[in-house]
Design an enzyme around this catalytic site. Structure first.
Site, PDB file in Angstrom:
ATOM      1  N   SER A 143      -9.264  36.088  28.505  1.00  0.00           N
ATOM      2  CA  SER A 143      -8.346  35.983  29.640  1.00  0.00           C
ATOM      3  C   SER A 143      -7.286  37.069  29.583  1.00  0.00           C
ATOM      4  CB  SER A 143      -7.665  34.612  29.620  1.00  0.00           C
ATOM      5  OG  SER A 143      -6.592  34.546  30.541  1.00  0.00           O
ATOM      6  N   TYR A 168      -2.457  28.449  25.789  1.00  0.00           N
ATOM      7  CA  TYR A 168      -3.741  28.838  26.378  1.00  0.00           C
ATOM      8  C   TYR A 168      -4.080  30.283  26.012  1.00  0.00           C
ATOM      9  CZ  TYR A 168      -7.084  30.421  29.885  1.00  0.00           C
ATOM     10  OH  TYR A 168      -8.169  30.997  30.490  1.00  0.00           O
TER      11      TYR A 168
END
Length: 351
Positions: A143, A168
């Protein structure tokens, strides 16, 4: 823009055994699985159908995939080591596309253990399956969140990414390092793909485009965080898929130029590689809402708010390495992509 090169049908190098797609009921997993199935490949899809968002959307995606003869679905949690071992033993995939994860930056502030289970323990189970079953290439979703506090723009893979600002993002960076250790120890070709703000039909309901569309159509205020100063490399899902399938057909190889005295953080002396996949145009939140208003034919009521914890002010993707490797960079304009999303949204929700 340089001309993009053509490639053979995706997955041709892996036609002897099925392709394993984790998170097949998820947004990106669904689109990737569909692309391979449409090309005649056999796909084993797994998903735990987590209720993080409405599972009805996930089952609807699976129903679409079930129209293809080559699709086999198994309800499996990647964090379950026994179930994952059984999947690898039963199907012996040679290509693994690991797209399952616990997503969401803000959710990680309240439910951190979900990320350790799905994104760390789950990824370990994938790595172990690949290690023990002769997988020829592991491609996994990372990501743009790994860049965290980095402010040098555009983000490129050769910048250090060791200051994530959300759990995350930290788990995604950990995935990259875990993959490197398995590539080094077991000669496992592994490629991490850093996705940038993916949107499109069948998207996630917790993402901005989905939330804003719902609010605008209902006449509700749209929360404009960061006082509208935030920017993102919004990337249409078909562009993500094209990058995934092209990279998948090029297993990572060790870099002969890698130097431990001056280490490149995107390559390695092991068969391990990192690539960005994102639009090389960073769009401001105000322009994003303007474009969505045009696609919906409605005006938004804008509610300006401060930045949220865990968010970054801007993302901007450098995809030069991706283009050099496979002759492709995302090309769908914001106007075209939003129009496609809105057409799907109105059809699916009958609005």
């Amino acid at each position: 823009m340089a001309e993009q090169t053509s490639v053979p049908a995706p997955g041709a190098a892996y036609a002897d055994r099925p392709i394993l797609v984790t998170g097949a009921a998820g947004f990106i997993g669904y689109h990737v699985a569909r692309r391979y199935l449409a090309a005649g490949r056999r796909v084993v899809g797994i998903d735990n159908l987590s209720p993080y968002y409405d599972p009805k959307l996930k089952t609807a995606r699976l129903a679409e995939l079930g129209r293809f003869d080559g699709f086999l679905f198994r309800k499996v949690d990647v964090a379950d080591p026994s179930a994952m071992a059984t999947i690898f033993e039963a199907h012996e995939p040679t290509l693994v596309l690991h797209l399952a994860a616990q997503p969401g930056v803000r959710h990680s502030l309240h439910k951190p253990h979900d990320y350790v289970s799905a994104n760390l323990a789950g990824f370990l189970n994938v790595l172990e399956g690949c290690r023990h079953h002769g997988v020829r290439h592991l491609v996994y979703a990372s990501s743009s969140s790994v860049y965290g506090a980095v402010t040098a723009e555009p983000f490129n893979e050769h910048l250090p990414a060791d200051h994530p600002v959300s759990l995350y993002g930290a788990t995604k960076r950990a995935n990259e390092l875990m993959a490197h250790s398995y590539s080094h120890l077991f000669d496992l070709p592994a490629t991490g793909l850093r996705f940038f703000t993916v949107y499109g039909p069948w998207g996630r309901p917790d993402m901005a485009l989905f939330l804003f569309s719902r609010a605008i159509l209902a006449g509700d205020p749209v929360p404009v965080f960061g006082q509208g100063k935030m920017r993102r490399s919004f990337t249409y899902v078909d562009d993500i898929v094209e990058g995934v399938v092209r990279i998948a057909d090029r297993p990572a190889v060790a870099s002969t130029a890698w130097n431990g005295g001056d280490p490149d953080v995107a390559t390695a002396a092991a068969p391990w590689r990192i690539y960005n996949i994102g639009s090389d145009r960073s769009v401001g939140l105000e322009e994003m809402i303007d474009t969505l208003e045009a696609a919906l034919g409605r005006k938004a009521v804008r509610d300006y708010q401060p930045m949220q914890a865990g968010d970054v002010r801007a993302t901007a993707a450098d995809v030069a390495d991706l283009f050099e490797a496979v002759g492709y960079r995302p090309e769908t304009s914001l106007e075209e992509g939003f129009a496609r999303f809105v057409a799907w949204y109105r059809s699916y929700y009958q609005t």
